[in-house]
Design an enzyme around this catalytic site. Structure first.
Site, PDB file in Angstrom:
ATOM      1  N   CYS A 215       0.846  -1.088   0.025  1.00 45.27           N
ATOM      2  CA  CYS A 215       0.032   0.086   0.018  1.00 45.27           C
ATOM      3  C   CYS A 215       0.900   1.138   0.025  1.00 45.27           C
ATOM      4  CB  CYS A 215      -0.915   0.097   1.354  1.00 45.27           C
ATOM      5  SG  CYS A 215      -1.894   1.328   1.364  1.00 45.27           S
TER       6      CYS A 215
ATOM      7  N   GLU B 149      -3.791   1.367  -6.130  1.00 45.97           N
ATOM      8  CA  GLU B 149      -3.062   0.377  -6.402  1.00 45.97           C
ATOM      9  C   GLU B 149      -2.805   0.328  -7.975  1.00 45.97           C
ATOM     10  OE1 GLU B 149      -0.353  -1.215  -5.731  1.00 45.97           O
ATOM     11  OE2 GLU B 149      -1.184  -1.629  -3.927  1.00 45.97           O
TER      12      GLU B 149
END
Length: 227
Positions: A2, A106
């Site tokens: 992340c 992402e």
């Protein structure tokens, strides 16, 4: 991993949702559409009595580190090995935090040369909390520097199509358990670090402008229709 997320929800909503008792002046809050490592990010800790909102630099620096450069390599901690790694074992027991967010980014790989940015959020568009750890490191001048890391885990069925990791989004009833300083069992704490319910998540492609942390405006949330 992340490496990017958003937090643009109203300050009062953050205070209310996470039952925060102590916080900095409202005027110091700056919404962000592209939160990136090395920035100071909002985080919540519990001091045994109150939930406190403050700022931590994203990229954990262990107390024993010789310099702060290691923080760039420690923006994430793997849930599966968190009880084994020296940098994470101690804060797992005594220095846990939650990091509020309303979505994260992402990059989905289409082929060997192409990756596209995706914005992932809850279907309800509600605020949520990443599980995190924090530490205190002293600079060579003796000044304290408080830093943090976001914990990641295996992807759920929804995220598998996008990436092979995902941040730990805590279930609402697990947020208090994670913050509670009385919880010191590594095994119990590790058991809270689960992939979020896939049925509650959604995603869409966004502009490649998000690739640069220098870009930070609401237009980053707009959908790109090129998939």
């Amino acid at each position: 991993m992340c490496g990017r997320f958003t937090l643009y929800s109203a300050f009062d909503d953050i205070i209310d949702q996470f039952d925060i008792d102590q916080f900095f002046p409202k005027g110091e809050y700056q919404p962000s559409y592209n939160v990136a490592p090395s920035q100071n990010i909002l985080a919540i800790i519990n001091d045994g009595s109150n939930n406190r909102l403050g700022k931590l630099r994203w990229g954990l620096i262990p107390p024993w580190a010789k310099d702060e450069k290691i923080g760039y390599k420690m923006i994430n901690a793997r849930a599966e090995t968190i009880t084994e790694k020296p940098a994470f074992r101690r804060p797992l027991v005594s220095k846990r935090c939650i990091i509020p967010a309303d979505s994260f980014y992402e990059w989905k790989r289409l082929d060997s040369k192409t990756k596209i940015p995706m914005r992932i959020k809850l279907k309800s568009s509600a605020l949520f909390a990443f599980a995190g750890l924090y530490e205190k490191w002293s600079t060579h001048q003796g000044y304290p520097l408080y830093t943090c890391t976001i914990i990641t885990t295996e992807p759920n069925e929804f995220m598998k199509d996008i990436h092979d990791r995902m941040p730990v989004i805590l279930a609402h009833d697990h947020e208090k358990e994670w913050l509670n300083p009385k919880n010191t069992s590594p095994d119990y704490l590790q058991s809270l670090l689960l992939p979020y319910d896939a049925d509650d998540m959604e995603a869409y492609q966004v502009s490649s402008l998000v690739n640069s942390p220098k870009n930070n405006s609401a237009e980053l949330l707009d959908a790109e229709n090129h998939m």
